[in-house]
Scaffold this active site. Structure first.
Site, mmCIF file in Angstrom:
data_model
loop_
_atom_site.group_PDB
_atom_site.id
_atom_site.type_symbol
_atom_site.label_atom_id
_atom_site.label_comp_id
_atom_site.label_asym_id
_atom_site.label_seq_id
_atom_site.Cartn_x
_atom_site.Cartn_y
_atom_site.Cartn_z
ATOM 1 N N VAL A 525 0.846 -1.184 0.000
ATOM 2 C CA VAL A 525 0.000 0.000 0.000
ATOM 3 C C VAL A 525 0.884 1.238 0.000
ATOM 4 O O VAL A 525 1.887 1.291 0.703
ATOM 5 C CB VAL A 525 -0.956 0.020 1.214
ATOM 6 C CG1 VAL A 525 -0.194 0.087 2.530
ATOM 7 C CG2 VAL A 525 -1.936 1.184 1.131
ATOM 8 N N SER A 526 0.555 2.198 -0.825
ATOM 9 C CA SER A 526 1.178 3.514 -0.850
ATOM 10 C C SER A 526 2.687 3.429 -1.071
ATOM 11 O O SER A 526 3.123 3.053 -2.143
ATOM 12 C CB SER A 526 0.830 4.252 0.442
ATOM 13 O OG SER A 526 0.891 5.633 0.246
ATOM 14 N N ALA A 527 3.496 3.771 -0.050
ATOM 15 C CA ALA A 527 4.947 3.703 -0.231
ATOM 16 C C ALA A 527 5.383 2.284 -0.572
ATOM 17 O O ALA A 527 6.293 2.069 -1.376
ATOM 18 C CB ALA A 527 5.663 4.189 1.030
#
Length: 682
Positions: A525-527
């Site tokens: 998720v995300s980074a």
């Protein structure tokens, strides 16, 4: 969001900038206030020029023991000088026109480090508008005060608003090392040729009007702790076939000795040499044809290890189909049968695609019958034994032996270092050693641990159900900022740094377990999702696919940590061709991906879902028109195909969802999964 400074950004819905620290640690109720003057306000913009005064005030935090307070502009290694002024206030000055800050948007961040090591932070965004002047230059990698081992790239960014950059010079302790007239401005420094001590790198940028700008960093070389190793054969780019000799040169430091050298290809251990010369006869006919990244790893008697640089080679053998092994089927007695005694009939069938020579029947490890067969392809087994239950069961187990399994591992940390990242594994019960199984690599978001993300997603439970290995990657506290993976630096985007750490973990997994190399998947998720994109872009042949949540395109931003704020929040729109040009190969072939993104994501702009798809499809010679478009549980699902029928990418646009994980803990049946949908960090 993907930014490494979640706690610094005032972008939580319904919150002011000054309230961010209290959200990061509500039990402390810490409020960090940033004041800058003089400042000119134009609408929502705060405009600065020349020198400005900076004041940082800390309030609240009952029982908090302040260690230090720092202020940074865009980079953690570009601090402002602050002094304590009393009344929980620190003051300093920011020269916005000192040759390091071209006009544009910047994040001024305040960071409070408590005595217990915890960090609290806040930030404000400013616009610099100085009169057009000379050049600006900044060293973007490595960071100042970094400890360096082996080779590293010294990377600088130089620009001028009026005119052109004529040259950029790199100085090591005031000795000119190189002079470059065009970007990229970087110098490859092999520290193994230098003594272990502190060094100062200085970069000078010149424009065509005679203007000069400079920046410098202090670094420490520390190669004394690790051995040196170099893969000397084969040559990079060589095409290999048959049996090829791999050779490494290795030496130890501090009077230690080299214990062994290991050779790796495609992340898999190929073999070990324990004495000089460190060589390995690699039978490439046992490998799948294709590109291999080779490297050597040396271990010394002091417990230290080091890797050589990667060398990419091509394995290309004439493929000859192997003769299939005989297939043995036992019809009776049934496995697990009880109460057998007296006359027991053993029946079955043995088949081979060419011809059988003989069939042997064993009981308790002892040979009891041999059938010599005259080149038949099928043999019907029919044999009668007399004995008690234990003998019969032993005979059966010898005919159809139980497969040996790996021990179950619920959650285990591997006590090795992987580019400062932590490695945790999960191995479900019932993983047979002779059977290849998929591997899932899981990467969390900012302000999370590997254990946090596992609790949120419950991947290990799915592993128990569907039988695959799980590798949890963790960016520990104190590495980077707010436990975010590095997705933004030039080092990471080139496949090194954090990306190399993940690949080393995968290689470690392959040495321990029978991993199916054709089924290594990434998710995050995300980074963590951004790091997955970097891995699949740089090493497409090593991954089967990726499930991404709140991700971004590859190499859309390369720079400092703080400056990526405006990139991830505001949509950077490029044409499909422009996005594809950023990929290592275009046209090329990349793993298939599925990207989940909430329409209400305020951390990572939802537009990046479409931008990522434009990049992934265009780089593989496909158009951007969805071949499948339908509703999936009330959300928009799209699928994109190549003209040859391959599925390249898919998207799920989650209507009304904020920044989070695509799980539904409140669902029912197969729709239920995970524990927490919303994530606390980017």
């Amino acid at each position: 969001m993907l930014l490494v400074v979640l706690g610094m950004m005032g972008i939580f819905q319904g919150c002011t900038t000054e309230q961010i620290a209290s959200i990061v640690n509500p039990e402390k109720q810490i409020k960090i206030t940033i004041t800058v003057s003089p400042v000119r306000e134009e609408g929502d913009s705060l405009i600065l020029k020349d020198k400005v005064d900076v004041s940082i005030t800390v309030a609240g935090g009952e029982g908090l023991e302040v260690g230090e307070v720092s202020a940074y502009v865009d980079d953690l290694d570009k601090p402002l000088a602050l002094g304590f002024a009393g009344n929980d206030t620190w003051v300093g000055q920011w020269d916005t026109n000192d040759g390091r800050f071209p006009n544009g948007q910047y994040v001024l961040a305040a960071v409070l480090k408590a005595q217990d090591g915890k960090l609290y932070s806040n930030s404000k965004i400013f616009e610099i508008e100085n009169e057009l002047g000379g050049p600006v230059v900044r060293i973007t990698a490595p960071r100042t005060n970094t400890e360096i081992i082996g080779a590293v790239d010294i990377v600088a960014e130089a620009s001028v608003e009026k005119g052109n950059i004529s040259k950029v010079e790199f100085y090591l302790d005031n000795q000119l090392k190189t002079s470059l007239t065009e970007a990229p401005f970087q110098y490859s420094w092999n520290t193994l040729e230098y003594s272990d001590k502190n060094y100062t790198w200085k970069v000078l940028a010149y424009d065509n009007e005679g203007g000069i700008a400079t920046d410098s960093i202090l670094v420490k070389v520390n190669n004394n702790l690790v051995p040196t190793v170099d893969l000397t054969a084969p040559l990079a780019g060589e095409t290999l076939s048959g049996i090829k000799t791999l050779k490494a040169d290795a030496s130890a430091k501090n009077g230690k000795s080299i214990l062994k050298a290991e050779f790796y290809g495609k992340g898999k251990l190929l073999g070990t040499a324990s004495a000089m010369p460190y060589t390995l006869a690699w039978d490439t006919t046992k490998e799948v044809n294709g590109i291999y990244d080779l490297f050597a790893k040396a271990y010394d008697s002091g417990g230290k290890q080091a890797d050589s640089f990667l060398k990419q080679v091509m394995v290309e053998n004439i493929v000859v189909p192997e003769d299939a092994k005989p297939v043995i089927e036992v019809f009776s007695p049934q496995e697990g049968a009880e109460g057998l005694s007296g006359e027991i009939k053993i029946t079955g069938k043995v088949t081979d695609d060419k011809a059988l020579n003989k069939v042997e029947l064993l009981m308790d490890g002892a040979l009891i019958k041999t059938y010599n067969i005259n080149q038949a392809k099928i043999f019907d087994l029919d044999y009668t034994v007399f004995g008690n239950t234990s003998q019969s069961m032993a005979a059966l187990s010898q005919i159809n032996p139980a497969a040996e399994e790996y021990p179950e591992v619920k959650w285990e940390k591997i006590n090795k270092t992987f580019e400062q990242l932590n490695m945790y594994i999960h191995v479900p019960k019932g993983m047979v050693k002779t059977e290849k199984k998929p591997l899932l690599v899981v990467m969390h978001g900012c302000l999370q641990t590997a254990a946090d993300y596992e609790y949120d997603t419950q991947w290990d439970g799915l592993s128990d159900l569907h039988k695959f290995y799980v590798l949890h990657v963790e960016n520990p506290s104190g590495v980077g900022y707010n436990q975010c993976f590095d997705w933004y630096s030039s080092t990471a985007n080139s496949g090194n740094g954090s990306a190399k750490g993940v690949r080393d973990m995968i290689a470690e997994m392959k040495t321990r377990y029978n991993v199916d190399e054709s089924k290594v998947y990434l998710t995050g998720v995300s980074a963590g999702a951004a790091l997955a994109v970097i891995l699949m872009a740089n090493y497409p042949d090593q991954f089967a696919g990726g499930a991404l949540m709140a991700s971004i395109p590859f190499k859309g931003y390369v720079g400092s940590a703080f400056s990526c704020l405006s990139y991830i929040q505001n949509c950077t729109n490029k044409t499909p061709s422009q996005w594809a040009a950023l990929m290592p190969k275009s046209p090329g072939k990349y793993p298939k991906i599925i990207e989940f993104h909430g329409t209400s994501d305020s951390y990572v702009n939802p537009c990046y879902q479409n931008e990522l798809i434009e990049q992934w499809t265009q780089a593989q010679g496909a158009d951007q028109t969805a071949d499948v478009s339908e509703k999936l549980k009330g959300h928009d699902f799209k699928e994109y195909h190549h003209s040859d029928g391959r599925v390249l990418a898919a998207t799920v646009t989650l209507n009304g969802m904020a920044h989070g994980i695509a799980v539904d803990p409140n669902g029912t049946g197969e729709d239920k999964g995970g524990k927490i949908c919303k994530v606390s960090g980017p």
